[in-house]
Design a protein around this motif. Structure first.
Motif, PDB file in Angstrom:
ATOM      1  N   UNK A   1       0.817  -1.213   0.000  1.00 15.82           N
ATOM      2  CA  UNK A   1       0.000   0.000   0.000  1.00 15.82           C
ATOM      3  C   UNK A   1       0.853   1.265   0.000  1.00 15.82           C
TER       4      UNK A   1
ATOM      5  N   UNK B   1     -13.230  -1.202  14.095  1.00 12.01           N
ATOM      6  CA  UNK B   1     -11.940  -1.640  14.619  1.00 12.01           C
ATOM      7  C   UNK B   1     -11.056  -0.482  15.052  1.00 12.01           C
ATOM      8  N   UNK B   2     -11.430   0.730  14.728  1.00 11.78           N
ATOM      9  CA  UNK B   2     -10.639   1.876  15.178  1.00 11.78           C
ATOM     10  C   UNK B   2     -11.543   2.915  15.822  1.00 11.78           C
TER      11      UNK B   2
ATOM     12  N   UNK C   1      -7.717  -4.483  15.592  1.00 11.34           N
ATOM     13  CA  UNK C   1      -7.790  -5.165  14.299  1.00 11.34           C
ATOM     14  C   UNK C   1      -7.881  -6.677  14.543  1.00 11.34           C
TER      15      UNK C   1
ATOM     16  N   UNK D   1      -0.601   6.241   8.914  1.00 13.11           N
ATOM     17  CA  UNK D   1      -2.002   6.189   8.496  1.00 13.11           C
ATOM     18  C   UNK D   1      -2.509   7.567   8.070  1.00 13.11           C
TER      19      UNK D   1
ATOM     20  N   UNK E   1     -16.009   3.352   9.495  1.00 12.20           N
ATOM     21  CA  UNK E   1     -14.914   4.099  10.116  1.00 12.20           C
ATOM     22  C   UNK E   1     -13.617   3.634   9.478  1.00 12.20           C
ATOM     23  N   UNK E   2     -12.786   4.579   9.053  1.00 16.00           N
ATOM     24  CA  UNK E   2     -11.538   4.211   8.395  1.00 16.00           C
ATOM     25  C   UNK E   2     -10.342   4.716   9.174  1.00 16.00           C
ATOM     26  N   UNK E   3      -9.232   4.007   9.013  1.00 18.18           N
ATOM     27  CA  UNK E   3      -7.975   4.503   9.568  1.00 18.18           C
ATOM     28  C   UNK E   3      -7.247   5.238   8.471  1.00 18.18           C
ATOM     29  N   UNK E   4      -6.495   4.474   7.662  1.00 24.89           N
ATOM     30  CA  UNK E   4      -5.630   5.123   6.676  1.00 24.89           C
ATOM     31  C   UNK E   4      -6.364   5.522   5.401  1.00 24.89           C
TER      32      UNK E   4
ATOM     33  N   UNK F   1      -6.163   3.873   2.604  1.00 26.65           N
ATOM     34  CA  UNK F   1      -5.504   3.340   1.408  1.00 26.65           C
ATOM     35  C   UNK F   1      -5.122   1.869   1.553  1.00 26.65           C
ATOM     36  N   UNK F   2      -5.734   1.191   2.531  1.00 28.00           N
ATOM     37  CA  UNK F   2      -5.609  -0.263   2.556  1.00 28.00           C
ATOM     38  C   UNK F   2      -4.560  -0.836   3.482  1.00 28.00           C
ATOM     39  N   UNK F   3      -3.898   0.012   4.285  1.00 25.03           N
ATOM     40  CA  UNK F   3      -2.811  -0.502   5.113  1.00 25.03           C
ATOM     41  C   UNK F   3      -3.243  -0.946   6.505  1.00 25.03           C
ATOM     42  N   UNK F   4      -4.266  -0.315   7.073  1.00 22.17           N
ATOM     43  CA  UNK F   4      -4.520  -0.536   8.498  1.00 22.17           C
ATOM     44  C   UNK F   4      -5.528  -1.648   8.769  1.00 22.17           C
ATOM     45  N   UNK F   5      -6.295  -2.023   7.781  1.00 21.34           N
ATOM     46  CA  UNK F   5      -7.295  -3.084   7.918  1.00 21.34           C
ATOM     47  C   UNK F   5      -8.394  -2.749   8.925  1.00 21.34           C
ATOM     48  N   UNK F   6      -8.712  -1.467   9.057  1.00 21.00           N
ATOM     49  CA  UNK F   6      -9.787  -1.074   9.969  1.00 21.00           C
ATOM     50  C   UNK F   6     -11.152  -1.289   9.329  1.00 21.00           C
ATOM     51  N   UNK F   7     -11.263  -1.075   8.024  1.00 21.80           N
ATOM     52  CA  UNK F   7     -12.588  -1.023   7.392  1.00 21.80           C
ATOM     53  C   UNK F   7     -12.821  -2.229   6.500  1.00 21.80           C
ATOM     54  N   UNK F   8     -12.785  -3.406   7.051  1.00 22.61           N
ATOM     55  CA  UNK F   8     -12.956  -4.588   6.217  1.00 22.61           C
ATOM     56  C   UNK F   8     -14.425  -5.034   6.180  1.00 22.61           C
TER      57      UNK F   8
ATOM     58  N   UNK G   1     -11.204  -4.776   1.631  1.00 18.25           N
ATOM     59  CA  UNK G   1     -10.954  -3.507   2.315  1.00 18.25           C
ATOM     60  C   UNK G   1     -11.915  -2.505   1.698  1.00 18.25           C
TER      61      UNK G   1
ATOM     62  N   UNK H   1     -10.137   0.473  -0.142  1.00 20.80           N
ATOM     63  CA  UNK H   1      -9.318   0.238  -1.330  1.00 20.80           C
ATOM     64  C   UNK H   1     -10.029  -0.637  -2.369  1.00 20.80           C
TER      65      UNK H   1
END
Lengths: 304, 258
Positions: A29, A59-60, A71, A269, B216-219, B221-228, B243, B246
């Motif tokens: 990414x 998750x956040x 996570x 992030x 709810x999103x973190x980054x 762009x697909x790195x944090x895996x918060x919004x799956x 994701x 992304x």
């Protein structure tokens, strides 16, 4: 030698900055944002034996100058990591640290064995401090004897340097640090996240589906600095310092506290360019304090 | 994807707790599809994470793009203080938008939005209308004070508004309006709260179209895996999770578990 070069077991780093595990995925990414070979190293996402979906969403949750995450170690499992992720990241010119986790000792051992199969791994980071999984994780990090036993088992099956990632959720971090040092750890990473929680003020319900989560970001930086400083008083093991780093100034503060290298987490992030920007700013800062090479910073050896 | 300090061109209150923000900058030339979002850093400094705001209108020739937001917490509250000329740190455009290549001249597109899910449908509707589709919009809001962009959508075609309490338009949900009016369509495009998306999917089991998810999103762009989210059929998807930031936020109907 470049003035930013630092040498740690298994990690010959062109600068002391790596993205922290869990904040960088397996690198894909970030590749659109900058050349990953710019990095001193990379610590990739916590890897377990089988693939894990992780926790339900949300998750956040955000907090003042920080964030909570739960996570839950979502990852594709070590086999897929070895087959697909590491070869991809391995094409860049940077050492790779693989963070590994498990529900019990045997799982850590199995994952470490599987990682022997990859030519792209330069060091292991034992995650004994993840607050977001039901079994294993943090339980190992809060008990010096369990932590030491786990370190010893993993050391037996790998020739790679083993860094143990310590939890701040303990009364005395030096106890765990000394225990894993005695068990053969090659280095320490600290700190992982602090356990935290947020509730919706209207309903009283937790914001995270997992209820509690790990607090990271600048809010935890003073805790990290204190713990690194504390550990540095009693141990000469190389330390990868982390906890709320956002700027090159933060990096120097961590190195003064006793870190030999640093990991940048949450800041990735909100600003995907942050690692590159920090690395670019370091030489000017060193000039400002009249230090030529960054490895000169840090603490004198302690007598143990 | 670019990071840019975009300039606030205009900023106005359009409904209860809801604002329209027009931003100016190079980034506006990079928008690829309606339904993409901008990831906006709250200007106060104390909050770390960006806020994902979907793009309601893209005007690349003016280097403008419009986002609408509803005040939900501290971050969006901080946005309300912005004035024309202020700058805002923006990452974008993010995510995959609504694919409209298959939509044909003469077909009918039904746009169904709920609350702050309405904005991305506006740019979508503009582009569909330009392609020669007939656009029908069904917009749901909580009450009269929350209604926005009715006039703008009317420029695209027929509009039905529903409110939960009946204080404006029809009383009820968007799905009620669709069945009362027996609306027929070739394409269904929707964005809004999950229960609404689930009800629509249930109501139109065979429809062609796309949904856009919020989370709810973190980054972003697909790195944090918060919004799956989970695919309805992991085997068909070839993966166990998506994701939202992304792989989405737009997905084909019946692709993800709601």
């Amino acid at each position: 030698m470049s003035r930013l070069q630092v040498e740690l077991p298994g990690l010959s780093m062109k600068n002391p900055v790596m993205p922290a595990s869990g904040c960088f995925g397996y690198g894909r990414e970030f590749a659109p944002f900058y050349d990953l070979s710019t990095l001193g190293a990379a610590a990739v996402k916590g890897t377990t034996l089988e693939d894990r979906f992780g926790n339900p969403t949300p998750r956040v949750a955000e907090t003042s100058s920080g964030m909570l995450n739960a996570i839950g170690l979502q990852n594709p499992g070590v086999e897929a990591v070895v087959a697909e992720e590491l070869p991809w990241l391995g094409h860049y010119d940077l050492p790779i640290v693989v963070n590994l986790s498990g529900a019990e000792v045997e799982e850590y051992v199995q994952v470490a064995k599987c990682l022997n199969e990859s030519e792209y791994v330069d060091a292991l980071e034992l995650n004994i401090s993840c607050p977001n999984v039901k079994k294993g994780g943090l339980a190992f990090g809060q008990d010096p004897e369990l932590a030491a036993a786990l370190t010893k088992e993993v050391k037996q099956v790998t020739t790679l340097p083993v860094y143990v990632k310590l939890s701040p959720n303990v009364a005395d971090v030096t106890e765990v640090a000394l225990a894993v040092e005695k068990a053969g750890a090659d280095g320490l990473s600290l700190i992982n996240t602090l356990l935290g929680m947020r509730l919706d003020w209207r309903t009283g319900e937790p914001i995270l589906a997992n209820q509690a989560g790990g607090l990271s970001g600048p809010a935890v930086k003073p805790v990290a600095i204190r713990m690194i400083h504390q550990v540095r008083q009693v141990s000469n093991l190389p330390i990868i310092g982390m906890g709320g780093i956002e700027t090159a100034e933060d990096v120097l503060e961590f190195m003064h506290a006793g870190a030999n290298a640093v990991a940048v987490g949450t800041a990735n992030f909100s600003n995907p360019f942050v690692c590159k920007e920090i690395i670019e700013s370091l030489p000017t800062l060193l000039d400002e304090i009249g230090v030529h090479t960054i490895s000169q910073l840090g603490r004198d050896e302690v007598q143990v | 994807m670019k990071q840019e300090n975009m300039r606030v061109y205009s900023h106005r209150h359009i409904a209860e707790q809801t604002y329209e923000l027009v931003l100016e900058g190079e980034l506006a030339s990079f928008l690829q599809a309606p339904g993409q979002f901008l990831h906006i850093k709250p200007p106060g400094g104390e909050l770390l994470l960006r806020r994902p705001l979907s793009i309601a209108k893209a005007e690349p020739e003016l280097k403008h793009c419009t986002v609408l937001y509803r005040v939900e917490g501290k971050g969006t509250q901080q946005l309300t203080a912005l004035s024309p000329g202020d700058t805002l740190n923006v990452l974008g455009p993010m995510g995959n938008g609504f694919p409209i290549a298959e939509a044909q001249l003469g077909e009918t597109a039904l746009l169904t939005g709920g609350g702050i899910g309405v904005p991305p449908l506006y740019e979508l509707g503009r582009q569909l209308k330009q392609k020669g589709l007939r656009v029908v919009s069904v917009l749901g809001f909580s009450d009269r004070q929350a209604v926005f962009y009715e006039e703008q959508f009317r420029e695209l075609g027929e509009v039905f508004v529903a409110t939960d309490d009946g204080s404006y338009g029809r009383k009820g949900f968007v799905t009620d309006v669709i069945s009362q009016e027996a609306l027929s369509f070739d394409w269904l495009f929707t964005c809004g709260p999950k229960p609404m998306l689930a009800a629509l999917t249930e109501q139109h089991k065979a429809a062609k179209g796309y949904i856009s998810l919020e989370e709810r999103m973190g980054c972003g762009f697909g790195a944090c895996l918060a919004c799956v989210c989970e695919p309805l059929s992991p085997a068909r998807a070839g993966q166990t999770f998506y994701k939202i930031c992304k792989d989405g936020p737009v997905f084909p109907l019946r692709e993800v578990k709601l």
